[in-house]
Design a protein around this motif. Sequence first.
Motif, mmCIF file in Angstrom:
data_model
loop_
_atom_site.group_PDB
_atom_site.id
_atom_site.type_symbol
_atom_site.label_atom_id
_atom_site.label_comp_id
_atom_site.label_asym_id
_atom_site.label_seq_id
_atom_site.Cartn_x
_atom_site.Cartn_y
_atom_site.Cartn_z
ATOM 1 N N ASP A 55 -37.140 8.066 12.728
ATOM 2 C CA ASP A 55 -35.880 7.356 12.496
ATOM 3 C C ASP A 55 -36.111 6.122 11.651
ATOM 4 O O ASP A 55 -37.099 5.390 11.832
ATOM 5 C CB ASP A 55 -35.243 6.935 13.826
ATOM 6 N N GLU A 56 -35.144 5.870 10.756
ATOM 7 C CA GLU A 56 -35.191 4.636 9.976
ATOM 8 C C GLU A 56 -34.816 3.470 10.880
ATOM 9 O O GLU A 56 -33.809 3.520 11.587
ATOM 10 C CB GLU A 56 -34.200 4.722 8.803
ATOM 11 N N PRO A 57 -35.617 2.424 10.903
ATOM 12 C CA PRO A 57 -35.242 1.267 11.714
ATOM 13 C C PRO A 57 -34.017 0.598 11.143
ATOM 14 O O PRO A 57 -33.787 0.620 9.937
ATOM 15 C CB PRO A 57 -36.461 0.346 11.607
ATOM 16 N N GLU A 58 -33.201 0.024 12.029
ATOM 17 C CA GLU A 58 -32.002 -0.677 11.561
ATOM 18 C C GLU A 58 -32.406 -1.923 10.798
ATOM 19 O O GLU A 58 -33.204 -2.724 11.290
ATOM 20 C CB GLU A 58 -31.103 -1.063 12.737
ATOM 21 N N PRO A 59 -31.875 -2.109 9.603
ATOM 22 C CA PRO A 59 -32.221 -3.312 8.837
ATOM 23 C C PRO A 59 -31.792 -4.561 9.584
ATOM 24 O O PRO A 59 -30.760 -4.580 10.252
ATOM 25 C CB PRO A 59 -31.420 -3.150 7.539
ATOM 26 N N THR A 96 -34.295 13.236 6.401
ATOM 27 C CA THR A 96 -33.819 12.406 7.506
ATOM 28 C C THR A 96 -34.407 12.973 8.788
ATOM 29 O O THR A 96 -34.785 14.150 8.856
ATOM 30 C CB THR A 96 -32.280 12.387 7.620
ATOM 31 N N TYR A 110 -30.528 3.931 6.607
ATOM 32 C CA TYR A 110 -30.211 3.906 8.033
ATOM 33 C C TYR A 110 -28.880 4.604 8.312
ATOM 34 O O TYR A 110 -28.758 5.410 9.245
ATOM 35 C CB TYR A 110 -30.167 2.457 8.511
ATOM 36 N N ASN A 143 -29.120 8.424 7.842
ATOM 37 C CA ASN A 143 -29.782 9.043 8.986
ATOM 38 C C ASN A 143 -28.828 9.185 10.163
ATOM 39 O O ASN A 143 -28.780 10.226 10.830
ATOM 40 C CB ASN A 143 -31.003 8.225 9.383
ATOM 41 N N ASN A 144 -28.038 8.151 10.413
ATOM 42 C CA ASN A 144 -27.091 8.198 11.527
ATOM 43 C C ASN A 144 -25.963 9.189 11.268
ATOM 44 O O ASN A 144 -25.477 9.852 12.195
ATOM 45 C CB ASN A 144 -26.517 6.805 11.800
ATOM 46 N N TYR A 203 -20.464 -2.095 7.719
ATOM 47 C CA TYR A 203 -21.703 -1.773 8.424
ATOM 48 C C TYR A 203 -21.664 -2.341 9.843
ATOM 49 O O TYR A 203 -21.992 -1.652 10.818
ATOM 50 C CB TYR A 203 -22.886 -2.352 7.660
ATOM 51 N N GLN A 234 -31.738 -0.130 1.897
ATOM 52 C CA GLN A 234 -32.288 0.040 3.235
ATOM 53 C C GLN A 234 -31.199 0.382 4.243
ATOM 54 O O GLN A 234 -31.373 1.244 5.119
ATOM 55 C CB GLN A 234 -33.015 -1.241 3.668
ATOM 56 N N ARG A 235 -30.063 -0.243 4.108
ATOM 57 C CA ARG A 235 -28.951 0.046 5.015
ATOM 58 C C ARG A 235 -28.391 1.447 4.768
ATOM 59 O O ARG A 235 -27.959 2.130 5.702
ATOM 60 C CB ARG A 235 -27.862 -1.017 4.870
#
Length: 275
Positions: free
Chosen positions: A253-257, A211, A172, A175-176, A120, A168-169
Amino acid sequence: MRRTLTRLPALVLAVALAGCGVFGKEIDMTENWSAAKLYAEASSELDSNNYAKAIEYYEKLEARYPFGRYAMQSQLDIAYTHYRADEPEAAIAAADRFIKLYPQNPYVDYAYYLKGLVNYNRSVGFLDRYVPVDASQRDPGSALDAFVDFSVLVERFPDSRYAEDARQRMLYLRNNLAKHEVNVARYYMRRGAYLAAANRANYVIERFQRTSAVESALEVLIDAYTALGKTELAADAKRVLDLNREAGRFISDEPEPGEVSLARKVWDYLSLDEN
């Protein structure tokens, strides 16, 4: 005076022998250390960010005391130390070694989590820590590896203490990865490869639902169909886009954990401090 001069070389030789050991053998100050002592010193060096020395002590512990909880714990700590030292390949190799040796170990979930975390962080460039950069613009190789590592953890150990952070990761990362596919589709549009762009956009819509990239994929799809002269398909895509926008179905967008602290001390894993 002459006696002093003749004794000086002998004194220098004695000092040299004391520093290097007899016949060139280097003295190892850890030679008589117990497993507990080696582990404590290795942990202390790790806490002081002396990673090379910490790894040296952990490896000596494994070599001298290959059985027992300290040796097992050292293997996990070596992986973590390489991670802290920004040595991703060594960290993953150490984690894989632990997984291979102890596949049924109750702490093997940590090894999978650490692998995912290493990959990651590899997917996040050095400059990203200081300058905002679109992660979807990078090669998705490490992101895919991290997604797989976290997927294994969540699937095999759904109740792990690391599972929720892994999930959670994964959101993210997913989505990316979807945004990366949209970027590829836009590249095809710029090159005039409209059919390839439409295929990529459809891939995102079908495989990466829920997403934030889906909205962008529909926009690309409309442009691609329009450029191909497929007006009906472009109208259908436009209708789907408008309906979902009006219904508020597109997600942001999902916030970065955030980075989480990783337990590594022996009592965090094996509760060796308990009687």
